[in-house]
Design a protein around this motif. Structure first.
Motif, mmCIF file in Angstrom:
data_model
loop_
_atom_site.group_PDB
_atom_site.id
_atom_site.type_symbol
_atom_site.label_atom_id
_atom_site.label_comp_id
_atom_site.label_asym_id
_atom_site.label_seq_id
_atom_site.Cartn_x
_atom_site.Cartn_y
_atom_site.Cartn_z
ATOM 1 N N ARG A 1 0.841 -1.204 0.000
ATOM 2 C CA ARG A 1 0.000 0.000 0.000
ATOM 3 C C ARG A 1 0.875 1.252 0.000
ATOM 4 N N THR A 2 1.906 1.222 0.813
ATOM 5 C CA THR A 2 2.826 2.363 0.855
ATOM 6 C C THR A 2 3.523 2.539 -0.483
ATOM 7 N N ALA A 3 3.980 1.438 -1.078
ATOM 8 C CA ALA A 3 4.680 1.507 -2.363
ATOM 9 C C ALA A 3 3.791 2.115 -3.440
ATOM 10 N N GLU A 4 2.546 1.668 -3.506
ATOM 11 C CA GLU A 4 1.648 2.170 -4.533
ATOM 12 C C GLU A 4 1.325 3.645 -4.318
ATOM 13 N N ARG A 5 1.119 4.040 -3.078
ATOM 14 C CA ARG A 5 0.798 5.444 -2.794
ATOM 15 C C ARG A 5 1.983 6.358 -3.109
ATOM 16 N N VAL A 6 3.182 5.922 -2.776
ATOM 17 C CA VAL A 6 4.363 6.731 -3.074
ATOM 18 C C VAL A 6 4.529 6.899 -4.588
ATOM 19 N N ALA A 7 4.381 5.804 -5.339
ATOM 20 C CA ALA A 7 4.555 5.866 -6.796
ATOM 21 C C ALA A 7 3.490 6.741 -7.445
ATOM 22 N N ARG A 8 2.275 6.703 -6.914
ATOM 23 C CA ARG A 8 1.193 7.498 -7.503
ATOM 24 C C ARG A 8 1.299 8.987 -7.171
ATOM 25 N N SER A 9 1.969 9.322 -6.103
ATOM 26 C CA SER A 9 2.037 10.721 -5.687
ATOM 27 C C SER A 9 3.358 11.392 -6.039
ATOM 28 N N ILE A 10 4.415 10.607 -6.295
ATOM 29 C CA ILE A 10 5.741 11.159 -6.600
ATOM 30 C C ILE A 10 6.296 10.454 -7.840
ATOM 31 N N ASP A 11 7.003 11.208 -8.656
ATOM 32 C CA ASP A 11 7.565 10.653 -9.889
ATOM 33 C C ASP A 11 8.855 9.884 -9.593
ATOM 34 N N VAL A 12 8.706 8.722 -8.974
ATOM 35 C CA VAL A 12 9.849 7.859 -8.663
ATOM 36 C C VAL A 12 9.449 6.403 -8.897
ATOM 37 N N THR A 13 10.464 5.558 -8.999
ATOM 38 C CA THR A 13 10.243 4.115 -9.070
ATOM 39 C C THR A 13 10.294 3.544 -7.662
ATOM 40 N N VAL A 14 9.308 2.708 -7.328
ATOM 41 C CA VAL A 14 9.263 2.076 -6.015
ATOM 42 C C VAL A 14 9.253 0.567 -6.228
ATOM 43 N N VAL A 15 10.113 -0.130 -5.499
ATOM 44 C CA VAL A 15 10.206 -1.587 -5.604
ATOM 45 C C VAL A 15 9.818 -2.192 -4.263
ATOM 46 N N SER A 16 8.895 -3.124 -4.321
ATOM 47 C CA SER A 16 8.452 -3.804 -3.106
ATOM 48 C C SER A 16 8.776 -5.287 -3.216
#
Length: 356
Positions: free
Chosen positions: A107-122
């Motif tokens: 949930r944190t990974a998806e929210r971070v990726a949707r709100s900031i232009d970065v790649t998030v790996v979970s």
């Protein structure tokens, strides 16, 4: 056909592909049966949602990543993933950002990726799955054997479609020589080239994800796709009707943007050419000559453009004498003979292929 992977996601997948240092670190985390949350980017937007943890600013190494994953917090990497900026960080993204995930880490990974232009790996500790988040996209990484099997199946499909494209392209060449082309013949070639390109796009996504394990697949893809884009462009140049608001680039883009159902409808494909007065698939049309002229060796685009501008259609070009061709600026007698002989050979081989 499946939806295409965005350029941003393809760039992210290259970071985590086999052979990349980050992928080695992720594999170490999986082998140790641990979980992790990794953000690739340490700009102000990322730091604004970071709480706690500690500043590290150390060179990236797979061993360091797996050791830091033993702590519960997120790991923040530099944008190029060459340095580890922070570790054991608590991420606090906007809780109002929608998410379809259930686990806290995801949930944190998806929210971070949707709100900031970065790649998030979970990395899931329970399911042993690596998921990449970019914007609204989520891409679970597949095991290499599954990816290779899927890529090989795609190559076989692509080869069949390419063979069919070669058949309809050869048929179009013969019809152009005999001045028997219909709208249906033209749009069938365009439809086939677009289908081949879309299969190749899907395969290219798998190749990116395969990393160093996809080199042989890449070589086979490059061989199968040789000349397809040129064929597509020359067909459009030969037949599309240019208007004040409809040029070659617009026609090419509109063709690429067609949905799957529209692509299967020949009349919809033919509308991309903006042919004047009719959408009758059996209506006769004449090529300008770009496509066949481009198949003559060592004939520059500038000369092809000048010849087409002078004569206007393929039939007039084929009926032109050597002296007529010599009169075109930049051609000259030697090149005029080469063009005349080249068109004669193309005409003969096209007709022989059609009736053999």
């Amino acid at each position: 056909m499946p939806s295409r992977t965005s350029p941003a996601m393809l760039e992210a997948l290259a970071f985590v592909a086999p052979g990349a240092p980050l992928r080695e670190g992720l594999d170490r985390i999986l082998q140790a049966e641990m979980g992790a949350l990794i953000v690739v980017g340490d700009g102000p937007d990322v730091l604004n949602i970071c709480s706690g943890g500690f500043l590290l600013d150390a060179a990236f190494s797979p061993q360091r990543l797996s050791e830091l994953a033993k702590m519960d917090g997120a790991i923040i990497l530099a944008p190029d993933a060459t340095r580890i900026a922070r570790a054991n960080v608590h991420l606090v993204p906007n809780p109002n950002v929608p998410t379809s995930e259930t686990g806290t880490r995801h949930r944190t990974a998806e929210r971070v990726a949707r709100s900031i232009d970065v790649t998030v790996v979970s990395v899931s500790e329970d399911q042993q799955v690596i998921a990449v988040y970019v914007g609204d996209e989520k891409h679970p990484l597949q095991p290499i054997p599954i990816l290779l099997n899927r890529a090989n199946q795609a190559l076989q499909t692509l080869e069949r479609y390419r063979n069919r494209l070669d058949d309809v392209s050869a048929n179009l060449s013969a019809l152009e020589v005999e001045d028997l082309v219909t709208v249906r013949d033209v749009v069938t070639v365009l439809q086939r080239t677009e289908m081949v390109r879309r299969i190749a796009d899907e395969l290219a996504s798998d190749i990116v994800e395969l990393g160093t394990d996809g080199r042989l697949v890449r070589l086979q893809l490059d061989e199968l796709m040789g000349g397809v884009d040129d064929e597509r462009r020359q067909v459009v140049r030969d037949y599309f009707h240019e208007e004040s608001s409809w040029h070659l680039d617009e026609a090419m883009t509109a063709l690429a943007d067609l949905g799957t159902e529209d692509l299967l409808d020949l009349r919809t494909v033919s509308s991309m050419l903006h042919l004047p007065g009719t959408l009758d698939l059996d209506a006769s049309v004449q090529p300008r000559g770009y496509r066949l002229l481009s198949r003559i060796p060592r004939l520059p685009d500038s000369i092809i453009e000048a010849i087409v501008e002078r004569f206007g259609s393929l039939q007039k070009i084929m009926r032109a004498t050597i002296d007529d061709l010599d009169d075109v600026g930049g051609v000259g007698e030697t090149r005029a003979r080469s063009i005349k002989d080249g068109l004669a050979r193309l005409a003969e081989s096209s007709i022989l292929d059609r009736y053999s």
